[in-house]
Every structure is written in C-alpha cells, then in structure tokens.
Design a protein around this motif. Sequence first.
Motif, PDB file in Angstrom:
ATOM      1  N   ASP A   1       7.917   7.833  -5.780  1.00 21.21           N
ATOM      2  CA  ASP A   1       8.378   8.179  -6.805  1.00 21.21           C
ATOM      3  C   ASP A   1       8.982   6.567  -8.197  1.00 21.21           C
ATOM      4  OD1 ASP A   1       9.600  10.857  -6.141  1.00 21.21           O
ATOM      5  OD2 ASP A   1      11.569   9.945  -5.949  1.00 21.21           O
ATOM      6  N   GLU A   2       8.615   5.679  -7.742  1.00 21.98           N
ATOM      7  CA  GLU A   2       8.881   4.682  -8.337  1.00 21.98           C
ATOM      8  C   GLU A   2       7.797   3.918  -8.247  1.00 21.98           C
ATOM      9  OE1 GLU A   2       9.700  -0.669  -7.381  1.00 21.98           O
ATOM     10  OE2 GLU A   2      10.293   0.906  -5.481  1.00 21.98           O
ATOM     11  N   ILE A   3       6.330   4.707  -7.725  1.00 19.58           N
ATOM     12  CA  ILE A   3       5.196   4.562  -8.832  1.00 19.58           C
ATOM     13  C   ILE A   3       4.794   5.411  -9.716  1.00 19.58           C
ATOM     14  CG2 ILE A   3       2.229   5.009  -7.571  1.00 19.58           C
ATOM     15  CD1 ILE A   3       2.717   3.905  -4.865  1.00 19.58           C
ATOM     16  N   ALA A   4       5.379   6.631  -9.196  1.00 13.89           N
ATOM     17  CA  ALA A   4       5.521   7.617 -10.474  1.00 13.89           C
ATOM     18  C   ALA A   4       5.956   7.367 -11.573  1.00 13.89           C
ATOM     19  CB  ALA A   4       5.996   8.987  -9.805  1.00 13.89           C
ATOM     20  N   ALA A   5       7.419   6.305 -11.829  1.00 14.31           N
ATOM     21  CA  ALA A   5       7.565   5.987 -12.725  1.00 14.31           C
ATOM     22  C   ALA A   5       7.091   5.159 -13.237  1.00 14.31           C
ATOM     23  CB  ALA A   5       9.517   5.858 -12.262  1.00 14.31           C
ATOM     24  N   GLN A   6       6.618   4.195 -12.574  1.00 10.39           N
ATOM     25  CA  GLN A   6       5.979   2.508 -12.991  1.00 10.39           C
ATOM     26  C   GLN A   6       4.580   3.440 -13.385  1.00 10.39           C
ATOM     27  OE1 GLN A   6       6.297  -0.618 -10.851  1.00 10.39           O
ATOM     28  NE2 GLN A   6       8.690  -1.016 -10.291  1.00 10.39           N
ATOM     29  N   GLN A   7       4.189   4.090 -13.295  1.00 10.49           N
ATOM     30  CA  GLN A   7       2.569   4.168 -13.175  1.00 10.49           C
ATOM     31  C   GLN A   7       1.503   2.902 -12.954  1.00 10.49           C
ATOM     32  OE1 GLN A   7       0.494   7.029 -14.405  1.00 10.49           O
ATOM     33  NE2 GLN A   7       2.652   7.851 -13.332  1.00 10.49           N
ATOM     34  N   GLN A   8       2.115   2.561 -11.383  1.00  6.24           N
ATOM     35  CA  GLN A   8       1.421   1.659 -11.530  1.00  6.24           C
ATOM     36  C   GLN A   8       1.378   1.617 -10.128  1.00  6.24           C
ATOM     37  OE1 GLN A   8       2.438  -1.738 -13.962  1.00  6.24           O
ATOM     38  NE2 GLN A   8       4.270  -2.384 -12.810  1.00  6.24           N
ATOM     39  N   LYS A   9       1.139   0.534  -9.080  1.00  9.57           N
ATOM     40  CA  LYS A   9       0.604  -0.320  -7.744  1.00  9.57           C
ATOM     41  C   LYS A   9       2.884  -1.017  -7.774  1.00  9.57           C
ATOM     42  CE  LYS A   9      -3.422  -0.392  -5.835  1.00  9.57           C
ATOM     43  NZ  LYS A   9      -4.871  -1.362  -5.360  1.00  9.57           N
ATOM     44  N   ILE A  10       2.568  -0.194  -7.359  1.00 12.23           N
ATOM     45  CA  ILE A  10       4.257  -1.931  -5.894  1.00 12.23           C
ATOM     46  C   ILE A  10       3.778  -2.217  -5.675  1.00 12.23           C
ATOM     47  CG2 ILE A  10       6.708  -1.150  -5.080  1.00 12.23           C
ATOM     48  CD1 ILE A  10       6.674   1.418  -4.621  1.00 12.23           C
ATOM     49  N   ALA A  11       4.802  -3.525  -6.591  1.00 13.23           N
ATOM     50  CA  ALA A  11       4.514  -5.111  -5.887  1.00 13.23           C
ATOM     51  C   ALA A  11       4.859  -4.861  -4.498  1.00 13.23           C
ATOM     52  CB  ALA A  11       5.486  -5.634  -6.873  1.00 13.23           C
ATOM     53  N   GLY A  12       3.916  -5.717  -3.894  1.00 12.46           N
ATOM     54  CA  GLY A  12       4.593  -5.694  -2.467  1.00 12.46           C
ATOM     55  C   GLY A  12       4.672  -7.179  -2.217  1.00 12.46           C
ATOM     56  N   THR A  13       5.079  -7.568  -0.386  1.00 11.51           N
ATOM     57  CA  THR A  13       5.443  -8.076  -0.377  1.00 11.51           C
ATOM     58  C   THR A  13       4.741  -9.041   0.755  1.00 11.51           C
ATOM     59  OG1 THR A  13       8.096  -8.481  -0.295  1.00 11.51           O
ATOM     60  CG2 THR A  13       7.043  -9.827   1.146  1.00 11.51           C
ATOM     61  N   ALA A  14       3.417  -9.809   1.151  1.00  7.37           N
ATOM     62  CA  ALA A  14       2.595 -10.181   2.965  1.00  7.37           C
ATOM     63  C   ALA A  14       3.524 -10.072   3.779  1.00  7.37           C
ATOM     64  CB  ALA A  14       1.948 -11.276   1.841  1.00  7.37           C
TER      65      ALA A  14
END
Length: 324
Positions: free
Chosen positions: A185-198
């Motif tokens: 849902d978050e990806i769809a809302a932003q239309q981009q990859k979610i920023a992750g944590t290494a």
Amino acid sequence: MPSTLRVGFAGTPDFAADILAALLASQHQVVCVFTQPDRPAGRGRKPQASPVKQLAERHQLPLYQPLTLRDEESRAPLAAATLDVLVVAAYGLILPTEVLELPRFGALNVHASLLPRWRGAAPIQRAIEHGDSESGVTIMQMDEGLDTGDMLLKKSVPIDATTTGGSLHDALAAAGAEAIVTALDEIAAQQQKIAGTAQPQQGVSYAAKLSKAEALLDFSGTASNLALRVRAFNPWPVCWAYAGNSTLRVWEASAEPSSDTAAPGTVLSADSNGIVVACAEGALRITRAQLPGTKPLSVKELLASPKRAEVLPQGSTLNAQEAH
C-alpha cells in the motif's frame, strides 16, 4: 481511488499460501504465481500440489512451476507480466539478479524472523529451540544474498512457554500477511520503492534447514534444552526417542529439577502425570506422546491403551544413543 499494483507471487508451503491469500484480499492484482514443482508425499509417495498451487488454482491464477529461474525461458512469464513488484515467501528457489530486476519496484521477501537474526531456512523453529523471547516478520527488499537485503518493515510476535513451532508459524503467517499488504500500500501510494534500513552486521545468525535426524532426543543434554526442542519441532519433525524395540514420538514435554542420580535416559516414573526421564541436568516430563500405530495421546491415555506394554516402566531406559 487507491493505486493498484501488479503483483507476482512466488512461494510454496502453508506459510506462503497465507501470504498469497492476503494479497488476493487486498486492493492489488496478483497476475502470476510461481511455486515449486509437485513433490512425492505421503505413504503412497504420490506427487502432491503445494498449498500455494492449490490456492492459485482455486482462484484460476496463471501458475508456473519451473525447476529453476536461471534460464531465460523459465523467466519469460515474469518478464511478460510487466510486474510492479514480486512478493516472495518461502519459495525454495534462489532468485537470480535477472529476476530481482524485472519488477518496477523490485522483489520483496516476507521472512519469518526479526532480521538479521535467523536468516535462512528454518527461522521459526530455531527461534524457539534457542529460547528466544520473541520472533517476528521482516519485509525485506531482496538482493542476491541469503536474506541480506534492506529491511522495510518489521512486526514482532512474542514467544512464551506454550509456543510451539506450529503456533508460532500461524502467528507469523498472520503478521506477515498484514505487513506485506501495508508495504505494498505504501509503495502504491508513493509510486516508488520504500526507503529501507541496511541490516546490521551485529546479531547475524543462521537458521539451518530442519532434519528428522536432529529430532532424536539426546538425554545427555539438559532437560530445559530438550523441552525447547520438543516445542520447536512440533508439529514437524517431532522429537522422538527409542523405547525398547519401538519409538516414542514426543509431542509435549516440560523440564523440571531433579536430584536423582540415575543415568540420562532412565525412566524415573511413568504415570498419568507423565513419563519422567532423567537428563544430564534436570528431568524431562513427557505429557503427550505417540507410539507406532496410535495417534498423539496424553500420557494418561497412552498408558491406558493396548500399546501400554511398549512404554518403558520405571527403571527402564529411553536411549537416544542406542543402535537399532
């Protein structure tokens, strides 16, 4: 109106089927499903469809069962699907870089641990076996490593003294289903990859694949460790021990203090309260068990069954080391 993602799915066992069911109930569109080829199972060793295959067929989804995804021909359906994202849960095949790069937003893995602890094949059981107080799921952006990608979302699940491999599996499947839909849902809302944590380098551990052989109880260990293994390996592969010329499968057991100096494996008592077995440290009280030809029974029921003669009396030995 919420954005809908075109989602591919790759998974095989019950855990993965629960994740797929959540995707099918979400706003997103599952456009193709990949699962392991049918494997022989059961006494008849007949090829059996995976839980994911069964669910995909019920929903009439395009289904693929390649032996590998390393050649271009096997990857063709994924390339043709024009995916926004590929969701992976307990698939059982290594995904090459070519697959990970096909979807617009990459591939997300639903992993049944709080990474970086318990990377690998059996994170659910290893967490219980090692006495962890919590487990959880991690939604991870996949890379070429073994569960090494950036973490996007975590959801914790407690482990208590009653948690078994089966109950934790179900709790994590539910948590994973909720978490992956949140991430999509978050990806769809932003239309981009979610920023992750290494993932941190500290705290990395690996969950080796389970085997039936390691479920053999060794009473020269501590009772507390054996009790953890009994819980972890329920419902598979199920701990067991030799009982005379038979085998005793142990479904439920607890550790307790003991001042008895009997040799490890000695049956200290066998009554309706359980079969108490001496260990190198403490004693293991077996409360639910199974003999060949019976279903799992409480020890009270087992001792009242026609199979009672196969349960060793007080002073006898359950010997995990004996050659049979």
